[in-house]
Design an enzyme around this catalytic site. Structure first.
Site, mmCIF file in Angstrom:
data_model
loop_
_atom_site.group_PDB
_atom_site.id
_atom_site.type_symbol
_atom_site.label_atom_id
_atom_site.label_comp_id
_atom_site.label_asym_id
_atom_site.label_seq_id
_atom_site.Cartn_x
_atom_site.Cartn_y
_atom_site.Cartn_z
ATOM 1 N N ARG A 114 0.840 -1.199 0.000
ATOM 2 C CA ARG A 114 0.000 0.000 0.000
ATOM 3 C C ARG A 114 0.874 1.247 0.000
ATOM 4 N NH1 ARG A 114 -2.974 0.935 4.657
ATOM 5 N NH2 ARG A 114 -4.179 2.477 3.534
ATOM 6 N N LYS A 179 3.358 -6.996 11.969
ATOM 7 C CA LYS A 179 2.499 -7.281 10.811
ATOM 8 C C LYS A 179 2.725 -8.708 10.323
ATOM 9 C CE LYS A 179 1.275 -5.145 6.446
ATOM 10 N NZ LYS A 179 0.950 -3.852 5.870
ATOM 11 N N ARG A 313 -1.393 5.295 12.975
ATOM 12 C CA ARG A 313 -0.305 4.996 13.935
ATOM 13 C C ARG A 313 -0.850 5.183 15.340
ATOM 14 N NH1 ARG A 313 3.798 7.144 10.351
ATOM 15 N NH2 ARG A 313 3.210 6.053 8.457
HETATM 16 C C1 BTN Z 1 0.332 -3.776 2.320
HETATM 17 O O1 BTN Z 1 1.136 -2.869 2.066
HETATM 18 O O2 BTN Z 1 0.032 -4.045 3.477
HETATM 19 C C2 BTN Z 1 -0.298 -4.565 1.197
HETATM 20 C C3 BTN Z 1 0.598 -5.679 0.757
HETATM 21 C C4 BTN Z 1 0.002 -6.527 -0.338
HETATM 22 C C5 BTN Z 1 1.005 -7.522 -0.877
HETATM 23 C C6 BTN Z 1 0.382 -8.477 -1.826
HETATM 24 S S1 BTN Z 1 1.437 -9.851 -2.197
HETATM 25 C C7 BTN Z 1 0.332 -10.351 -3.439
HETATM 26 C C8 BTN Z 1 -0.130 -9.113 -4.155
HETATM 27 N N1 BTN Z 1 0.792 -8.743 -5.197
HETATM 28 C C9 BTN Z 1 1.394 -7.586 -4.942
HETATM 29 O O3 BTN Z 1 2.245 -7.054 -5.679
HETATM 30 N N2 BTN Z 1 0.975 -7.083 -3.785
HETATM 31 C C10 BTN Z 1 -0.040 -7.935 -3.174
#
Ligand code: BTN
Length: 318
Positions: A114, A179, A313
């Protein structure tokens, strides 16, 4: 090279001779392939004289036949390496592939998180999963969707022994302050009409990286449970939970899931800072509304916040 990896995935010693025999190649060809595994996939392989070779840690490789045998609710396409499973789903949708379908990869070279962040995606250690969905119910069908996905991931992880996992608005999964999973939804088309959503889910499963290689506190299923997790079992359970929650959301909307979501919100009642671009809003978490927006008490007033670029946060005094 992948056949060799399958032979080694149990983490036990295999002699060069036995590997050569199984692959139908010479011992020096085995040696070359082992080096390739180390360089290309970043895997560590031990060599011990008289015993042979073994991986530093056993791997649980994704397996199409195993997954097909679990009765998963949609097609799963497994890749060895992709830039990003979300990007691959986008490409497939643009070329006319019909949803629902899932794309999973053993690793991502440009995993997306994100707010433009990178999602660290080492080979065969975690889950990188993207699901293509067709949305034809307009904006209502998108309401709270990312939170519903969070509930589905939560149920899957809890059912596999992770009792202490909870949610953090909008869609992080944490154990304590670490996380364990993240969700990234990306939209293709017109949200007011027919569109497609790519539901990207990353779960830290058996990750072995040093903690400091990721710029936020993290944990993994293996660290929490104390044993490696079979990733095919996780994929099957996750797809099952997603199918259940998405069906309920489509039928009844987000409002019926609001209380369930709040019951697992780790930051309910906490003093927080909400980061919105350059602005920081201080408040206390009251919960979420029927659209999934965050409700904060700010200077004694209730205010609702929604949007993909927001980040929460804890305040120091929380
Ligand atoms: C976050 O930042 O919390 C979201 C992370 C999401 C990661 C997943 S892995 C599968 C899919 N492909 C990606 O490139 N991102 C999501």
């Amino acid at each position: 090279m992948l056949t060799l990896l399958k032979l080694l995935q149990d983490g036990r010693f295999h002699s060069g001779q036995a590997l050569g025999r199984a692959l139908g190649v010479s011992r020096s060809a085995v040696w070359k392939q082992l080096q390739q595994l180390e360089v290309e996939l970043g895997l560590s392989i031990y060599k011990v004289r008289g015993r042979g070779y073994r991986l530093q840690c056993p791997l649980s490789l994704l397996d199409q036949d195993v997954l097909n045998g679990t009765g998963v609710p949609w097609e799963h396409r497994i890749f060895d390496s992709l830039d990003s499973t979300n990007a691959e789903v986008m490409r497939r949708l643009s070329m006319g592939s019909a949803p629902p379908f899932a794309v999973i990869a053993e690793r991502q070279t440009e995993g997306r998180g994100r707010r433009g962040r990178r999602w660290v995606s080492p080979y065969a250690q975690n889950l990188y999963y993207s699901l293509a969905l067709r949305i034809d119910g307009g904006a209502r069908q998108l309401e709270g969707l990312s939170l519903v996905v969070g509930l589905a991931v939560l149920r899957a992880l809890r059912s596999l022994g992770l009792g202490s996992v909870g949610l953090k608005w909008p869609n992080d999964l944490l154990v304590g302050h670490r996380k364990i999973a993240g969700i990234l939804l990306e939209l293709l088309g017109d949200p007011a009409d027919i569109c497609h959503v790519v539901v990207g889910i990353g779960v830290n499963v058996n990750m072995q990286l040093p903690a400091e290689e990721i710029d936020q506190p993290w944990t993994s299923m293996q660290m929490e449970i104390g044993a490696p997790m079979d990733r095919n079992v996780l994929v099957a359970r996750l797809s099952e939970c997603l199918a259940e929650y998405l069906e309920r959301h489509k039928r009844e909307g987000f409002s019926v899931l609001r209380e369930e979501w709040e019951a697992s919100h780790l930051w309910q009642g906490k003093q927080v800072n909400l980061i919105a671009g350059v602005q920081t809003i201080q408040g206390r978490v009251l919960g979420i509304d029927v659209t999934g927006a965050l409700l904060l008490s700010v200077d004694g007033e209730e205010r609702a916040y929604s949007g993909g670029e927001l980040s929460l946060r804890l305040s120091d005094d929380s």
